[in-house]
Design an enzyme around this catalytic site. Structure first.
Site, PDB file in Angstrom:
ATOM      1  N   ARG A   1     105.398   8.498 106.024  1.00 33.48           N
ATOM      2  CA  ARG A   1     106.785   7.684 107.822  1.00 33.48           C
ATOM      3  C   ARG A   1     108.176   7.125 106.986  1.00 33.48           C
ATOM      4  O   ARG A   1     108.662   6.647 108.124  1.00 33.48           O
ATOM      5  CB  ARG A   1     106.120   6.818 108.040  1.00 33.48           C
ATOM      6  CG  ARG A   1     104.797   8.246 109.007  1.00 33.48           C
ATOM      7  CD  ARG A   1     103.777   6.651 109.727  1.00 33.48           C
ATOM      8  NE  ARG A   1     102.803   6.388 109.823  1.00 33.48           N
ATOM      9  CZ  ARG A   1     101.823   5.873 110.211  1.00 33.48           C
ATOM     10  NH1 ARG A   1     101.929   5.508 111.711  1.00 33.48           N
ATOM     11  NH2 ARG A   1     100.752   5.417 109.650  1.00 33.48           N
TER      12      ARG A   1
ATOM     13  N   LYS B   1     111.384   4.401 128.482  1.00 27.24           N
ATOM     14  CA  LYS B   1     111.333   2.609 129.015  1.00 27.24           C
ATOM     15  C   LYS B   1     112.465   2.620 129.984  1.00 27.24           C
ATOM     16  O   LYS B   1     114.022   2.898 129.743  1.00 27.24           O
ATOM     17  CB  LYS B   1     111.573   2.177 128.079  1.00 27.24           C
ATOM     18  CG  LYS B   1     110.273   1.839 127.298  1.00 27.24           C
ATOM     19  CD  LYS B   1     109.513   1.349 125.812  1.00 27.24           C
ATOM     20  CE  LYS B   1     108.817   0.907 125.020  1.00 27.24           C
ATOM     21  NZ  LYS B   1     108.753   0.298 123.940  1.00 27.24           N
TER      22      LYS B   1
ATOM     23  N   GLY C   1      87.043   0.764  88.877  1.00 23.13           N
ATOM     24  CA  GLY C   1      88.326   1.545  89.558  1.00 23.13           C
ATOM     25  C   GLY C   1      89.070   2.776  89.280  1.00 23.13           C
ATOM     26  O   GLY C   1      89.012   3.520  90.330  1.00 23.13           O
TER      27      GLY C   1
END
Length: 296
Positions: free
Chosen positions: A91, A186, A34
């Site tokens: 984020r 909304k 890996g």
């Protein structure tokens, strides 16, 4: 001179083409256990630009980027421009709950510590991520490229942001195309009932409201589409209010959990993203936008 990790080879090659610059081969592979292997082939200039997004698999692409930066510096590059069209982990730019890692800050510091002299990204989730860098950091907009694409697929559009947070993108595109835009909001009707509807906004002397969608070619625009749930909801609302067609565009098509099929099943006529990430819908190139910044 342009080099690329495995995540952004085609985009990097197109940036080199836009600049009339050399695109240098980088060999990358994964060992059976890996671990990553990386080798830069060819002679290096004193100034080099790396293009490497850090989308899925984020950890692999981030490690590859850090290897590239440090390796190029060790090989004698004097100025290293690091272009991360899509910045993974961006984020989380603050602690929402006690004890959380501020991943955007950590990644920014790693990129800088590895040896980056300049950082460039496209539509960071939050512009404040640039403040985590002590080197020049630029947050470019893909909206001009998306606007040019929209002009090729619709004649009479109205640009729709799926929420108020994306309204700035819709306004930018609408100003380029010279068309109307609005967003979905909304409205709480009671303790347990929320309705999403088209906001009423003023566009100069013109009122843009729920009736403005009827008979129009609606184009939903967002920065990131992940699961597609927000987009599906928006498509349903626009169709319920008489949109002639609904097209969807985004900057970063992360598109997980069958998002593409969900969006088309909801009735989207077209789905397009930029090539900040590789995907089946990445048909809008940001190469020219990146190249123009590198010319500065």
């Amino acid at each position: 001179m342009i080099v690329s990790g495995s995540a952004s080879q085609k985009l990097a090659a197109n940036v080199a083409k836009e600049l009339g610059d050399v695109f240098l081969r980088v060999e990358t592979k994964k060992f059976p256990d890996g671990e990553r292997y990386l080798r830069v082939h060819g002679d290096l200039d004193e100034e080099v630009t790396i293009v490497q997004s850090t989308g899925y698999p984020q950890d692999e692409h981030l490690v590859e980027l850090l290897f590239l930066i440090k390796n190029l510096k060790d090989l004698g590059v004097k100025k290293l421009n690091v272009v991360v069209p899509y910045m993974g982990y961006a984020r989380q730019e603050r602690r929402f709950n006690d004890g959380e890692a501020i991943s955007a800050k950590i990644v920014a510091e790693l990129i800088e510590l590895a040896g980056a002299d300049e950082f460039i990204s496209i539509n960071l989730h939050e512009d404040c991520v640039r403040e985590f860098f002590n080197i020049p950091a630029y947050n470019l907009s893909a909206m001009p490229a998306i606007a040019e694409y929209v002009k090729t697929i619709v004649d009479d559009p109205i640009i729709i942001a799926p929420d108020k947070g994306a309204l700035g993108f819709a306004e930018e595109i609408a100003s380029i195309i010279n068309c109307d835009c609005t967003y979905l909001k909304k409205v709480r009707l009671g303790p347990d009932k929320v309705e999403t509807t088209i906001a009423e906004i003023k566009d100069g002397d013109k009122q843009v409201d729920i009736s403005s969608v009827k008979g129009k070619e609606a184009v939903i625009v967002d920065d990131i589409i992940a699961t597609g749930g927000t987009i599906v909801n928006a498509i349903n609302i626009l169709k319920d209010h008489g949109a002639k067609s609904v097209n969807v565009c985004c900057v970063h098509p992360t598109l997980v959990n069958d998002a593409v099929s969900k969006i088309f099943a909801a009735g989207a006529r077209d789905l397009a993203g930029t090539d900040t990430l590789k995907s089946d819908v990445s048909c809008i190139s940001v190469a020219k936008i990146i190249a123009n910044q590198l010319k500065e």
